[in-house]
Design a protein around this motif. Structure first.
Motif, PDB file in Angstrom:
ATOM      1  N   VAL A 165     -10.738  -1.323   3.138  1.00  0.00           N
ATOM      2  CA  VAL A 165     -10.344  -0.895   4.159  1.00  0.00           C
ATOM      3  C   VAL A 165     -10.833  -2.700   5.090  1.00  0.00           C
ATOM      4  O   VAL A 165      -9.605  -2.331   6.847  1.00  0.00           O
ATOM      5  N   ASP A 166     -10.649  -3.611   4.259  1.00  0.00           N
ATOM      6  CA  ASP A 166     -11.071  -4.703   5.176  1.00  0.00           C
ATOM      7  C   ASP A 166      -9.323  -4.789   5.537  1.00  0.00           C
ATOM      8  O   ASP A 166      -8.029  -5.394   6.489  1.00  0.00           O
ATOM      9  N   ARG A 167      -8.599  -4.878   4.039  1.00  0.00           N
ATOM     10  CA  ARG A 167      -7.146  -4.892   3.945  1.00  0.00           C
ATOM     11  C   ARG A 167      -5.902  -4.353   4.969  1.00  0.00           C
ATOM     12  O   ARG A 167      -5.626  -4.208   5.929  1.00  0.00           O
ATOM     13  N   MET A 168      -7.296  -2.746   5.132  1.00  0.00           N
ATOM     14  CA  MET A 168      -5.649  -1.797   5.816  1.00  0.00           C
ATOM     15  C   MET A 168      -6.189  -2.323   7.859  1.00  0.00           C
ATOM     16  O   MET A 168      -5.508  -2.536   8.207  1.00  0.00           O
ATOM     17  N   LEU A 207      -1.349  -0.341  -0.232  1.00  0.00           N
ATOM     18  CA  LEU A 207      -2.675  -1.574  -0.462  1.00  0.00           C
ATOM     19  C   LEU A 207      -3.647  -0.912  -1.452  1.00  0.00           C
ATOM     20  O   LEU A 207      -4.606  -1.655  -1.915  1.00  0.00           O
ATOM     21  N   LEU A 208      -3.771   0.548  -1.607  1.00  0.00           N
ATOM     22  CA  LEU A 208      -5.131   0.668  -2.385  1.00  0.00           C
ATOM     23  C   LEU A 208      -4.471   0.138  -3.611  1.00  0.00           C
ATOM     24  O   LEU A 208      -5.210   0.027  -4.551  1.00  0.00           O
ATOM     25  N   ARG A 209      -3.048   0.484  -4.084  1.00  0.00           N
ATOM     26  CA  ARG A 209      -2.710   0.330  -5.273  1.00  0.00           C
ATOM     27  C   ARG A 209      -3.233  -1.666  -5.616  1.00  0.00           C
ATOM     28  O   ARG A 209      -3.657  -1.703  -6.321  1.00  0.00           O
ATOM     29  N   GLY A 210      -2.885  -2.409  -4.649  1.00  0.00           N
ATOM     30  CA  GLY A 210      -2.675  -3.145  -4.791  1.00  0.00           C
ATOM     31  C   GLY A 210      -5.124  -3.949  -5.336  1.00  0.00           C
ATOM     32  O   GLY A 210      -4.931  -4.764  -5.722  1.00  0.00           O
ATOM     33  N   GLN A 211      -5.413  -2.921  -4.115  1.00  0.00           N
ATOM     34  CA  GLN A 211      -7.184  -3.467  -4.229  1.00  0.00           C
ATOM     35  C   GLN A 211      -7.202  -3.037  -5.761  1.00  0.00           C
ATOM     36  O   GLN A 211      -8.067  -3.215  -6.650  1.00  0.00           O
TER      37      GLN A 211
END
Length: 113
Positions: free
Chosen positions: A9-12, A73-77
């Motif tokens: 969520v922070d990344r998004m 972004l989710l995949r990266g996390q």
């Protein structure tokens, strides 16, 4: 799982493509509901207590490219956290089932010139 969702969520929220969707939003509430949805989707039996996902996001006019950015972004996390690939694929597949209902039918790629 909560830590992964929190970083996601922070990344998004800080992302140059989709971050504007999160401006002025309660990120802690979003983290809670993202966690609940993911946990429920992955079979943890956690109830989802947020607003209905589809109508809430439909009003945001999310295009397919923005949705794909979210998945990237989710995949990266997930990969950064060392989540097993089978769990990663299950998590992403569940998210992908929402794309048609949550997006506005447009893409971010330009049409023919």
């Amino acid at each position: 799982m909560r830590a992964i969702v929190g970083r996601f969520v922070d990344r998004m929220a800080g992302d140059f493509v989709i971050g504007f969707f999160f401006a002025g939003r309660d990120l802690e509430r979003i983290k809670l509901h993202e966690y609940e949805h993911a946990a429920a989707s992955l079979g943890a039996g956690t109830p989802y207590t947020g607003k209905p996902i589809v109508p809430t996001h439909r009003g945001l006019r999310i295009n397919a490219g923005q949705f794909r950015r979210r998945l990237a972004l989710l995949r990266g996390q997930l990969q950064a956290a060392g989540v097993p690939s089978d769990v990663e694929e299950l998590w992403l597949a569940e998210q992908l089932t929402l794309q048609a209902a949550m997006t506005d039918g447009t893409d971010c790629t330009p049409g023919p010139a």
